[in-house]
Structure formats: C-alpha cells, structure tokens
Design a protein around this motif. Structure first.
Motif, PDB file in Angstrom:
ATOM      1  N   PHE A  53       7.251   9.029   5.087  1.00  0.00           N
ATOM      2  CA  PHE A  53       8.141   8.350   6.136  1.00  0.00           C
ATOM      3  C   PHE A  53       7.532   7.334   6.985  1.00  0.00           C
ATOM      4  CE2 PHE A  53      12.356   7.269   8.286  1.00  0.00           C
ATOM      5  CZ  PHE A  53      12.655   5.952   7.812  1.00  0.00           C
TER       6      PHE A  53
ATOM      7  N   VAL B 187       0.897  -1.059  -0.159  1.00  0.00           N
ATOM      8  CA  VAL B 187       0.428   0.142   0.195  1.00  0.00           C
ATOM      9  C   VAL B 187       0.832   1.247   0.162  1.00  0.00           C
ATOM     10  CG1 VAL B 187      -1.509   1.479   0.903  1.00  0.00           C
ATOM     11  CG2 VAL B 187      -1.334  -1.380   1.474  1.00  0.00           C
ATOM     12  N   LYS B 188       0.069   2.140  -0.833  1.00  0.00           N
ATOM     13  CA  LYS B 188       1.560   3.301  -0.640  1.00  0.00           C
ATOM     14  C   LYS B 188       1.327   3.732   0.324  1.00  0.00           C
ATOM     15  CE  LYS B 188       1.100   7.250  -4.232  1.00  0.00           C
ATOM     16  NZ  LYS B 188       0.250   7.878  -5.325  1.00  0.00           N
ATOM     17  N   LYS B 189       2.038   4.718   0.386  1.00  0.00           N
ATOM     18  CA  LYS B 189       2.387   5.773   1.831  1.00  0.00           C
ATOM     19  C   LYS B 189       2.233   6.577   1.263  1.00  0.00           C
ATOM     20  CE  LYS B 189       5.573   4.838   4.668  1.00  0.00           C
ATOM     21  NZ  LYS B 189       7.247   4.110   5.743  1.00  0.00           N
TER      22      LYS B 189
ATOM     23  N   GLY C 272       7.007   5.199  -1.008  1.00  0.00           N
ATOM     24  CA  GLY C 272       7.169   3.944   0.080  1.00  0.00           C
ATOM     25  C   GLY C 272       6.035   2.796  -0.189  1.00  0.00           C
ATOM     26  N   TRP C 273       6.302   1.917   0.524  1.00  0.00           N
ATOM     27  CA  TRP C 273       5.056   1.520   0.916  1.00  0.00           C
ATOM     28  C   TRP C 273       4.899   0.552   2.203  1.00  0.00           C
ATOM     29  CZ3 TRP C 273       7.460   0.050  -4.577  1.00  0.00           C
ATOM     30  CH2 TRP C 273       7.186   0.449  -5.167  1.00  0.00           C
ATOM     31  N   ARG C 274       3.893   0.928   2.391  1.00  0.00           N
ATOM     32  CA  ARG C 274       3.827  -0.606   3.961  1.00  0.00           C
ATOM     33  C   ARG C 274       2.922  -1.825   3.668  1.00  0.00           C
ATOM     34  NH1 ARG C 274       3.855   0.251   9.910  1.00  0.00           N
ATOM     35  NH2 ARG C 274       2.187  -0.316  10.470  1.00  0.00           N
TER      36      ARG C 274
ATOM     37  N   VAL D 229      15.347   2.404   2.072  1.00  0.00           N
ATOM     38  CA  VAL D 229      15.259   2.031   3.057  1.00  0.00           C
ATOM     39  C   VAL D 229      14.354   0.919   4.402  1.00  0.00           C
ATOM     40  CG1 VAL D 229      14.699   2.015   6.069  1.00  0.00           C
ATOM     41  CG2 VAL D 229      16.057   4.001   4.731  1.00  0.00           C
TER      42      VAL D 229
ATOM     43  N   TRP E 269      12.193  12.673   1.464  1.00  0.00           N
ATOM     44  CA  TRP E 269      11.377  10.758   0.735  1.00  0.00           C
ATOM     45  C   TRP E 269      10.516  11.277  -0.460  1.00  0.00           C
ATOM     46  CZ3 TRP E 269       5.998  10.250  -0.213  1.00  0.00           C
ATOM     47  CH2 TRP E 269       5.694   8.514   0.523  1.00  0.00           C
TER      48      TRP E 269
ATOM     49  N   PHE F 147      14.579   7.473  -0.832  1.00  0.00           N
ATOM     50  CA  PHE F 147      15.172   9.174  -1.013  1.00  0.00           C
ATOM     51  C   PHE F 147      15.525   9.628  -2.258  1.00  0.00           C
ATOM     52  CE2 PHE F 147      13.973   7.403   3.484  1.00  0.00           C
ATOM     53  CZ  PHE F 147      13.485   8.683   4.603  1.00  0.00           C
TER      54      PHE F 147
ATOM     55  N   VAL G 177      -0.357   3.838   7.197  1.00  0.00           N
ATOM     56  CA  VAL G 177      -1.442   4.039   5.956  1.00  0.00           C
ATOM     57  C   VAL G 177      -1.868   2.660   6.264  1.00  0.00           C
ATOM     58  CG1 VAL G 177      -0.014   3.086   3.507  1.00  0.00           C
ATOM     59  CG2 VAL G 177      -2.334   3.532   3.275  1.00  0.00           C
ATOM     60  N   ILE G 178      -1.744   1.440   7.034  1.00  0.00           N
ATOM     61  CA  ILE G 178      -1.983   0.608   7.431  1.00  0.00           C
ATOM     62  C   ILE G 178      -1.847   0.429   8.996  1.00  0.00           C
ATOM     63  CG2 ILE G 178      -2.066  -2.119   6.822  1.00  0.00           C
ATOM     64  CD1 ILE G 178      -0.782  -2.058   4.286  1.00  0.00           C
TER      65      ILE G 178
ATOM     66  N   GLY H  82      12.238   7.695  12.811  1.00  0.00           N
ATOM     67  CA  GLY H  82      12.261   8.601  11.179  1.00  0.00           C
ATOM     68  C   GLY H  82      13.013   9.834  10.965  1.00  0.00           C
TER      69      GLY H  82
ATOM     70  N   PHE I  87      18.922  10.595  10.247  1.00  0.00           N
ATOM     71  CA  PHE I  87      17.529   9.348  10.600  1.00  0.00           C
ATOM     72  C   PHE I  87      16.985   9.259  12.678  1.00  0.00           C
ATOM     73  CE2 PHE I  87      18.903   7.201   7.065  1.00  0.00           C
ATOM     74  CZ  PHE I  87      17.372   7.301   6.119  1.00  0.00           C
TER      75      PHE I  87
ATOM     76  N   TRP J 256       5.636  -4.554   7.687  1.00  0.00           N
ATOM     77  CA  TRP J 256       6.866  -4.546   6.334  1.00  0.00           C
ATOM     78  C   TRP J 256       6.579  -2.746   6.149  1.00  0.00           C
ATOM     79  CZ3 TRP J 256       6.617  -3.821   1.224  1.00  0.00           C
ATOM     80  CH2 TRP J 256       8.089  -3.696   0.592  1.00  0.00           C
ATOM     81  N   GLU J 257       8.382  -2.223   5.715  1.00  0.00           N
ATOM     82  CA  GLU J 257       8.219  -0.986   5.070  1.00  0.00           C
ATOM     83  C   GLU J 257       9.163  -0.506   3.804  1.00  0.00           C
ATOM     84  OE1 GLU J 257       6.514   2.333   7.136  1.00  0.00           O
ATOM     85  OE2 GLU J 257       7.262   1.542   9.617  1.00  0.00           O
ATOM     86  N   VAL J 258       9.204  -0.518   3.082  1.00  0.00           N
ATOM     87  CA  VAL J 258       9.293   0.814   2.688  1.00  0.00           C
ATOM     88  C   VAL J 258      10.157   2.025   2.311  1.00  0.00           C
ATOM     89  CG1 VAL J 258       9.097   0.214   0.367  1.00  0.00           C
ATOM     90  CG2 VAL J 258      11.703  -0.169   0.338  1.00  0.00           C
ATOM     91  N   ASP J 259      11.071   2.486   1.874  1.00  0.00           N
ATOM     92  CA  ASP J 259      11.130   3.923   1.675  1.00  0.00           C
ATOM     93  C   ASP J 259      11.686   4.959   0.685  1.00  0.00           C
ATOM     94  OD1 ASP J 259       9.763   3.644   4.912  1.00  0.00           O
ATOM     95  OD2 ASP J 259       9.132   4.967   3.745  1.00  0.00           O
TER      96      ASP J 259
ATOM     97  N   MET K  19      15.212   2.858  14.375  1.00  0.00           N
ATOM     98  CA  MET K  19      15.106   3.530  12.904  1.00  0.00           C
ATOM     99  C   MET K  19      13.321   4.428  13.753  1.00  0.00           C
ATOM    100  SD  MET K  19      15.105   4.103   8.793  1.00  0.00           S
ATOM    101  CE  MET K  19      17.250   3.999   9.437  1.00  0.00           C
TER     102      MET K  19
ATOM    103  N   ARG L 252      11.977  -1.497   6.325  1.00  0.00           N
ATOM    104  CA  ARG L 252      12.022  -1.620   7.846  1.00  0.00           C
ATOM    105  C   ARG L 252      10.634  -2.958   8.350  1.00  0.00           C
ATOM    106  NH1 ARG L 252      10.584   3.910  10.138  1.00  0.00           N
ATOM    107  NH2 ARG L 252       9.430   4.721   8.436  1.00  0.00           N
TER     108      ARG L 252
END
Lengths: 116, 409
Positions: free
Chosen positions: A110, A105-107, B190-192, B317, B187, B335, A114-115, B49, B152, B330-333, B47, B319
């Motif tokens: 940072f 899911v798109k954020k 990203g996705w989560r 990144v 930034w 930059f 969103v979920i 933020g 960070f 899980w998330e990815v970002d 980490m 995490r």
C-alpha cells in the motif's frame, strides 16, 4: 476425502500451453499485447474446452505444491484471463480506448511508491 | 426493479449545489493550485497508509505529498501509539527515512547519524560534546497530526485540526470504522501511475455513473448500466461530499464470458461478475447493501483525494496526489480477506485483477486530453448533469475548503 481428479489430457494443445505459460501477469500482458489476434484466438480456442477440467484438476492442490507441468498448466490457464477481453470484446490484441496498460506500474504494498 | 427508489438521484440544484456550469480554471491555474496547497493539503485529513503496515513497535511507513515537497514518517512506538513526524532531521534537515516502509525502533539519519526513537525523541547525537550547550529534549522530530479510522492512517499537517478525523468522515459511522478496520483485510495488489492531468480529474472520473455506458463500452458495458449507478450527496459532511453506487441490471447485458463465469465460482474479487460465494460483514452492520440482490458496490469520495469502493469481499482505494496543476500521481490498491490458497481462488483473483485493470485504463484515458483543453483555454467551463452530482458536491466542498469555511462546520 473426495476422489482425486485426474489430470486432463492436454497433449494436443501442448504447443499453445508452452507459448503462453509465462510466470507473471505482466509477462502475459506483454505477450498478449505483442501477439496477433490469430495467435490469441488460436490459444484461446484451444484452451477453452479444457479449461473447466483444468481448473478443477489444479484446484485440488495447494498453490505452493504446483510444480513442473502442473505449474506450467496453471500459468497457461491464467493467460486465459489475460486474453478474454481481446477475444470477446475488443477483437484486437490491445484496447484502443484506454491508456497503455504498462503505464500502470505494479505496486508491492500500500505504501509503495514504485514510481517516484 | 423491486427497489426503484434506490436508483434515485438528488434533483438538480438540490442541497444548494446549484445548476450552473463549473469553471475549469481550478484544474489548470497555478494560482488556484497554490491556494489548494495551503487550504486543502495543509489543512485536511489525508490518507497516508494502512495501520497494519505499522502493526509492531518500530514499524514505519513514509508518505510523500510531492506538491508540498513534504515527506511524513508514520511509526508505531513502544506504547503501541501511532505517531507521525516530518521526515526531517532536526540537525540539518535531511530526510531520515527513504524507504516506503520498514522497521526501525531507532531511526538514524544517514547524514551525520542523529538517532530518533519511534516517539520522535532525539535519542543520540554522535559527538554531542561538539555542540556545546545543547538540549536534546528540544530537538525531537516535528510532529504531524495523525489518527486511524477504518484501519487507515490519516495525517493532517494542521498542528491542531479543527475537526477530529471521526467528525471529518461523517456520515461514515462506527460500523464503517469497524468493517474497514477488520484485521482480516490484507493488501492484495495495486498499481501506481503518473499523469499529465490535474489531480482532481482522476477523482472526477470515478465518482459518477454517467460515463459508464460510453467510457466502458469495450469492457463492462451492460454489467453496470449508467442508470444503475445512483448517487448521494452529503451536504453536511466535511470530509465525505458524496458517493456513487453500482447495481447490476436485472437482465445482465453485455458479454459474460466463460472465463468470467468460471472465475465467479471461486470468489468475489471481480466487480463485474456476481460471485457465487458469500462474504459476511463482521461488525459492519449496514455497511454492505446485502439486502439488495443487485448491489455491487458503494464508492465514497473522501475529500480531497480518495475514492473508497466497498463491496462484498473487496475494498478498493483510489488515491491521487498532486505534483503540479497539471501533473499528479494516481494509485489504486485492493484489499481482500484470507489468503489465496488454491488455484480456483488464484484464477478468480487473476480474472478480477485483469478486468478491473482494463476498466481502469478506460477511466484514465480521458484525463490528459481534458487537461490539455483546459490548459489551452479551449474549454472554460464544464456542464454537470443530475447523474454527475457527486462532481458538483466535490466542487462545492473544494470551494468551501478554499474559503476556509468547510473545516469549521
């Protein structure tokens, strides 16, 4: 200042452009996932010969200035990124060896959760 | 290959990491998970933020550690100091802030209106006289250890961390701090996602090159052969157990599509297509392996839950944070520097974003099946080869942290 680049003639592929010129990456992802390979290939091979000229043409403007038919053309060009793997690597609209892309899911930043 | 030694991998059994199979119960055991909460998530630097998200006085972010049912507020106070607090009103314990980020020079609890300033001091209590004998100065927000490195924000729930963040992150030195902390990084996207898998499985999937040829056979096969993904371990480090690197092959194999080649003319955001653009590493002496023509990225494991990819023109990144033994976020970002201003850059960004998205869907594909097999007791141990040595280093660090020995190195 360099000479303005003329808009390529895309009148013969207008139908394909109209089908794929969707506003967001997520829209184009869903379009690809819900399309047949015939539909994806039809779009891809219609656009491909004109893509370098389309990018060069669109690249001379500021993004914020793209509007109307040029904005539509830009969205169709971006859809070429969405179908690329399906055409050349998977030969199928959806990757069978990965999770459902829609689970990612798109954020919006940072710190976005969103979920929850 | 001109620099053949750069592809070297530490030999099996090096650095006292052993060669034995690794048990799988630390991915599935509730008892082990409870210990992880105590010894890892309450004791290590996490980490939380990006400093630029708390750039001005009153800016805040909130950070959740679901497994601990703990919410943290990070703020910038009027003196420019970054602070962290438990997101808990000292009146009756309500969360004060629920948004992921925002600006509030004074934070007001939505329950009864207690007001805290950005230093955490209790500034106002509606109907204060109703409390009788009352000392506001003793009812500030409960502080959490916080520090900034590489731009960070890291927090540590240990009120007195046994090592500083800077010490924790060695061997990443000042050059990395400056390079990653460059204010030009912004930034991009990203996705989560939520997975029915142990939080460490999502880390494991990113820190070895052995999987590349098979897992990514339908995307980047040939762009980064498994043999071009060497690894290093840092046995003396507390917070950086290992890294994995990626190099292109001398002869590019796999499919280089017209779209990918067009994209490469306009930027460096795709991991898998060599950019025709250059990117300079200001203040980052030695961070980018620019001398090697085939280098793509280095990915550092920041214990316990971050994989930090550094490449020309992009920081990535990943995490993971646990919810339960078999459940995690899980998330990815990403930059980048500079704004996307023209269509060429947008096309490049879109192509890079979609390629990495599709590759990540493959990386994430195996974790839930593995978790099921661990949960069912079908697989009781796993076998780690030479190329997967970062996983062994990760496990080694995990076990030392569980014994409470790693932090006091």
């Amino acid at each position: 200042m360099s000479q303005a680049i003329a808009r390529p003639d895309v009148s013969d592929i207008e139908v394909e452009i109209n089908l794929w010129a969707l506003p967001t990456t997520e829209d184009r992802l869903v379009k690809r996932m819900n399309s047949t390979m015939d539909e994806i290939n039809s779009f891809h091979y219609a656009m491909l010969p004109k893509l370098p000229a389309i990018i060069d043409y669109l690249n001379q403007f500021k993004l914020a200035d793209l509007a109307g038919d040029d904005l539509k053309l830009s969205r169709a060009a971006l859809a070429m990124c969405e179908v690329d793997n399906a055409v050349y690597k998977w030969k199928t609209p959806v990757l069978s060896t990965g999770i459902d892309s829609l689970r990612m899911v798109k954020k919006s930043g940072f710190s976005d959760r969103v979920i929850l | 290959m001109g620099n053949a030694n750069i592809m070297a991998i530490p030999p099996l059994g090096s650095h006292e990491l052993g060669t034995e199979a690794i048990p799988s119960d630390h991915y599935s055991s509730q008892a082990f998970f409870e210990q992880e909460k105590e010894h890892i998530f309450k004791k290590t630097w996490l980490m939380a933020g990006r400093e630029s998200d708390v750039a001005e006085h009153g800016d805040f972010i909130t950070f959740f550690i679901d497994a601990l049912e703990t919410s943290i507020i990070v703020t910038r106070d009027k003196n420019g100091q970054v602070n962290a607090f438990y997101n808990a009103c000292t009146h009756r314990g309500a969360h004060i802030l629920n948004e992921p980020c925002g600006r509030a020079k004074f934070m007001t609890c939505g329950f009864h209106g207690w007001v805290f300033d950005s230093e955490g001091k209790l500034a106002d209590v509606p109907g204060e006289e109703l409390f009788g004998d009352f000392d506001k100065s003793k009812l500030g927000l409960k502080k959490v250890s916080v520090d900034v490195w590489g731009g960070f924000v890291f927090i540590n729930l240990d009120p007195e961390p046994s090592v500083s963040l800077k010490e924790y992150l060695k061997p990443l030195n000042e050059s990395y701090d400056k390079y990653l902390g460059n204010k030009d990084w912004t930034w991009s996207y990203g996705w989560r996602s939520k997975f029915n898998a142990n939080w460490k499985l999502l880390v494991d999937a990113q820190i070895e090159g052995y999987h590349v040829d098979q897992t990514h056979r339908n995307t980047i096969a040939g762009a980064i052969p498994g043999a071009n993904a060497p690894a290093d371990v840092y046995p003396d480090s507390i917070g950086v157990p290992a890294r994995v690197c990626a190099y292109r092959p001398e002869q590019m194999a796999g499919v280089q599509t017209d779209v990918a080649l067009l994209s490469a003319k306009h930027g460096a955001t795709s991991l898998y297509t060599k950019s025709e653009n250059e990117f300079s590493a200001d203040d980052g002496e030695g961070v980018l392996n620019e001398d090697h023509p085939l280098w793509i990225f280095d990915a550092y494991l920041l214990f316990p839950n971050v994989v930090l990819f550094i490449q020309k023109g992009q920081i990535l990144v990943q995490r993971t944070l646990p919810v339960s033994p078999g459940e995690c976020f899980w998330e990815v970002d990403f930059f980048h520097t500079g704004e996307v201003e023209d269509f060429g850059q947008l096309f490049n960004s879109e192509q890079g974003r979609i390629q990495i998205r599709d590759v990540l869907t493959e990386d994430l594909y195996t974790a839930e099946g593995i978790q099921m097999n661990f949960n069912a007791g079908v697989i009781k141990e796993v076998y780690i080869n030479q190329q997967e040595i970062p996983i062994r280093a990760y496990y080694h660090r995990l076990m030392s942290a569980m014994k409470g020995t790693g932090e006091s190195k």
